[in-house]
Design a protein around this motif. Structure first.
Motif, mmCIF file in Angstrom:
data_model
loop_
_atom_site.group_PDB
_atom_site.id
_atom_site.type_symbol
_atom_site.label_atom_id
_atom_site.label_comp_id
_atom_site.label_asym_id
_atom_site.label_seq_id
_atom_site.Cartn_x
_atom_site.Cartn_y
_atom_site.Cartn_z
ATOM 1 N N GLY A 1 38.549 42.324 39.622
ATOM 2 C CA GLY A 1 37.175 43.162 39.422
ATOM 3 C C GLY A 1 36.099 42.303 39.823
ATOM 4 N N VAL A 2 35.952 41.018 39.651
ATOM 5 C CA VAL A 2 34.829 40.446 40.091
ATOM 6 C C VAL A 2 34.771 40.101 41.563
ATOM 7 C CG1 VAL A 2 34.109 37.833 40.182
ATOM 8 C CG2 VAL A 2 34.582 38.729 37.909
ATOM 9 N N LEU A 3 35.578 40.307 42.408
ATOM 10 C CA LEU A 3 35.826 39.983 43.743
ATOM 11 C C LEU A 3 35.118 41.355 44.513
ATOM 12 C CD1 LEU A 3 36.670 38.393 46.399
ATOM 13 C CD2 LEU A 3 39.043 39.764 46.389
ATOM 14 N N VAL A 4 35.836 42.397 43.761
ATOM 15 C CA VAL A 4 35.309 43.842 44.479
ATOM 16 C C VAL A 4 33.808 44.102 44.046
ATOM 17 C CG1 VAL A 4 35.444 46.333 44.184
ATOM 18 C CG2 VAL A 4 37.559 44.583 44.349
ATOM 19 N N VAL A 5 33.373 43.898 42.738
ATOM 20 C CA VAL A 5 32.060 44.128 42.373
ATOM 21 C C VAL A 5 30.901 43.135 43.221
ATOM 22 C CG1 VAL A 5 30.421 44.058 40.393
ATOM 23 C CG2 VAL A 5 32.821 44.977 39.988
ATOM 24 N N LEU B 1 26.037 38.002 39.625
ATOM 25 C CA LEU B 1 26.308 37.239 38.408
ATOM 26 C C LEU B 1 26.136 37.972 37.220
ATOM 27 C CD1 LEU B 1 25.022 33.695 39.507
ATOM 28 C CD2 LEU B 1 27.371 34.658 39.600
ATOM 29 N N PRO B 2 24.987 38.494 36.826
ATOM 30 C CA PRO B 2 24.859 39.248 35.576
ATOM 31 C C PRO B 2 25.781 40.626 35.249
ATOM 32 C CG PRO B 2 23.223 39.745 37.100
ATOM 33 C CD PRO B 2 23.832 38.610 37.773
ATOM 34 N N LEU B 3 25.885 40.910 36.469
ATOM 35 C CA LEU B 3 27.038 42.162 36.294
ATOM 36 C C LEU B 3 28.366 41.684 35.789
ATOM 37 C CD1 LEU B 3 26.339 44.505 39.261
ATOM 38 C CD2 LEU B 3 26.234 45.103 36.693
ATOM 39 N N ALA B 4 28.913 40.500 36.580
ATOM 40 C CA ALA B 4 30.139 39.749 35.969
ATOM 41 C C ALA B 4 30.026 39.398 34.652
ATOM 42 C CB ALA B 4 30.468 38.634 37.003
ATOM 43 N N LEU B 5 28.917 38.922 34.157
ATOM 44 C CA LEU B 5 28.885 38.374 32.903
ATOM 45 C C LEU B 5 28.980 39.281 31.803
ATOM 46 C CD1 LEU B 5 28.072 35.987 30.838
ATOM 47 C CD2 LEU B 5 25.721 36.535 31.079
ATOM 48 N N PHE B 6 28.048 40.421 32.090
ATOM 49 C CA PHE B 6 28.013 41.601 31.086
ATOM 50 C C PHE B 6 29.552 42.381 31.085
ATOM 51 C CE2 PHE B 6 23.361 41.083 31.532
ATOM 52 C CZ PHE B 6 23.172 40.789 30.207
ATOM 53 N N ALA B 7 30.151 42.551 32.231
ATOM 54 C CA ALA B 7 31.473 43.163 32.460
ATOM 55 C C ALA B 7 32.623 42.418 32.052
ATOM 56 C CB ALA B 7 31.596 43.651 33.896
ATOM 57 N N PHE B 8 32.629 41.110 32.194
ATOM 58 C CA PHE B 8 33.849 40.416 31.970
ATOM 59 C C PHE B 8 33.559 39.125 31.002
ATOM 60 C CE2 PHE B 8 34.401 42.474 36.120
ATOM 61 C CZ PHE B 8 35.365 43.305 35.843
ATOM 62 N N GLY B 9 32.426 38.970 30.663
ATOM 63 C CA GLY B 9 32.115 37.834 29.562
ATOM 64 C C GLY B 9 32.134 36.352 30.474
ATOM 65 N N ASP B 10 32.035 35.338 29.962
ATOM 66 C CA ASP B 10 31.834 34.182 30.498
ATOM 67 C C ASP B 10 33.041 33.856 31.330
ATOM 68 O OD1 ASP B 10 29.769 33.471 28.903
ATOM 69 O OD2 ASP B 10 30.977 32.673 27.201
ATOM 70 N N VAL B 11 34.294 34.222 31.195
ATOM 71 C CA VAL B 11 35.263 34.159 32.040
ATOM 72 C C VAL B 11 35.136 34.783 33.354
ATOM 73 C CG1 VAL B 11 37.706 34.616 32.788
ATOM 74 C CG2 VAL B 11 37.208 33.619 30.360
ATOM 75 N N GLY B 12 34.431 35.920 33.227
ATOM 76 C CA GLY B 12 34.027 36.870 34.479
ATOM 77 C C GLY B 12 32.956 36.033 35.386
ATOM 78 N N LEU B 13 32.012 35.448 34.447
ATOM 79 C CA LEU B 13 30.817 34.720 35.131
ATOM 80 C C LEU B 13 31.399 33.692 35.987
ATOM 81 C CD1 LEU B 13 27.813 34.290 35.447
ATOM 82 C CD2 LEU B 13 27.802 32.848 33.452
ATOM 83 N N GLY B 14 32.411 32.814 35.284
ATOM 84 C CA GLY B 14 32.864 31.748 35.933
ATOM 85 C C GLY B 14 33.654 31.767 37.442
ATOM 86 N N TYR B 15 34.334 33.159 37.322
ATOM 87 C CA TYR B 15 34.935 33.579 38.680
ATOM 88 C C TYR B 15 33.701 34.253 39.589
ATOM 89 C CZ TYR B 15 39.460 33.109 36.585
ATOM 90 O OH TYR B 15 40.690 32.661 35.998
ATOM 91 N N ALA B 16 32.836 34.796 39.095
ATOM 92 C CA ALA B 16 31.765 35.299 39.850
ATOM 93 C C ALA B 16 30.761 34.071 40.688
ATOM 94 C CB ALA B 16 30.616 36.077 38.932
#
Length: 293
Positions: free
Chosen positions: A242-246, A109-124
């Motif tokens: 990116g979120v799925l792979v990470v 979750l934190p990796l997705a947030l810092f890498a892709f922002g709030d949108v990335g966190l939502g998908y994570a």
């Protein structure tokens, strides 16, 4: 050089907080893991999950495809890692579940947030929710020889996921004052999870670390490869892919070690997997992130 700095900016806060938790325990300070974990998993993380979904910053159709793709990747991993256990002569009760389930919460979750922002966190959050439900059902069944699917439905995080998904699907909203309060509580989740990750690793007493190195590397390659291939097959791209792979390339979850202890599996090798795979992720995850940011 710019891309390297970008990746360092993403991973540095994550591993720094985990290192603080590790050092905190090693310096002899008290850390009530049971209380912090209960606070995080029954209050902070459910609020984080609900806010990430209900605020509607992710596309509902993409979230649906991501959910199906995540389930497909897990189905493939169940088969592949059962074969790995058979070929290498590994006890399935000990190794099968840890090889399947990564640390999609504390680390993902934190990796997705810092890498892709709030949108990335939502998908994570979508991937994390699928992981948690499977681990509390299939994971317990593997380790204990039997599991109760109803247990997963009782988890506050699962209820928050279903409710947040309903809000996302229907386009519903809550008053700003309510969402601000929920969001503020949810912001506790990521720091608490990272600190607890470091604390848990500091307290684990692993045995036979070196034999776990090859297995950790194999897990990383299989999980990342399956996530990338199946994600592309489902038409995922950009931050969603990116979120799925990470998320699925994250190291063995500490919860796998705790389940091994609770249900009588061979816990020391699982502890070794947790430590080695987490150390390996310090180098591996930045390389994976570099392909998507």
């Amino acid at each position: 050089m710019e891309s390297v700095l970008t990746v360092l900016q993403i991973v540095a806060p994550v591993f720094t907080l985990a290192a603080i938790g590790f050092a905190w325990v090693r310096l002899g300070y008290d850390y009530d893991t049971a209380f912090v974990t209960r606070l995080a998993m029954t209050l902070a993380v459910p609020c984080l999950v609900f806010a990430a979904l209900a605020e509607g910053q992710i596309d509902a159709a993409a979230a649906g495809r991501l959910t199906v793709a995540t389930l497909a990747v897990y189905a493939a991993m169940v088969v592949v890692f059962r074969m790995v256990c058979a070929v290498l002569g590994l006890e399935p009760r000990t190794f099968w579940a840890p090889l399947i389930f990564g640390n999609t919460g504390n680390l993902g979750l934190p990796l997705a947030l810092f890498a892709f922002g709030d949108v990335g966190l939502g998908y994570a959050v979508v991937v994390f929710s699928v992981t948690a439900i499977l681990q509390f059902t299939l994971g317990i069944w593997i380790v204990a020889g039997g599991g109760n699917p109803v247990r997963a439905l009782k988890e506050p995080m699962v209820a928050a996921t279903l409710l947040g998904g309903l809000f996302l699907w229907q386009g519903w909203t809550l008053p700003d004052v309510a969402m601000n309060a929920i969001g503020l509580v949810g912001q506790m989740g990521i720091p608490l999870m990272l600190l607890t990750l470091g604390v848990a690793i500091a307290r684990i007493r692993p045995a036979g670390l070196w034999p776990m190195a090859g297995l950790s590397l194999l897990k990383l390659a299989i999980c990342a490869g399956l996530a990338l291939g199946i994600g592309l097959a489902f038409g995922l791209s950009g931050p969603v892919l990116g979120v799925l792979v990470v998320q699925l390339a994250t190291p063995v979850a500490v919860s796998s070690y705790l389940l091994a202890l609770k249900y009588g599996a061979d816990a020391p090798p699982v502890a070794g997997l947790v430590v080695v795979s987490t150390l390996m992720s310090v180098a591996a995850l930045p390389l994976i992130l570099a392909a998507f940011v």
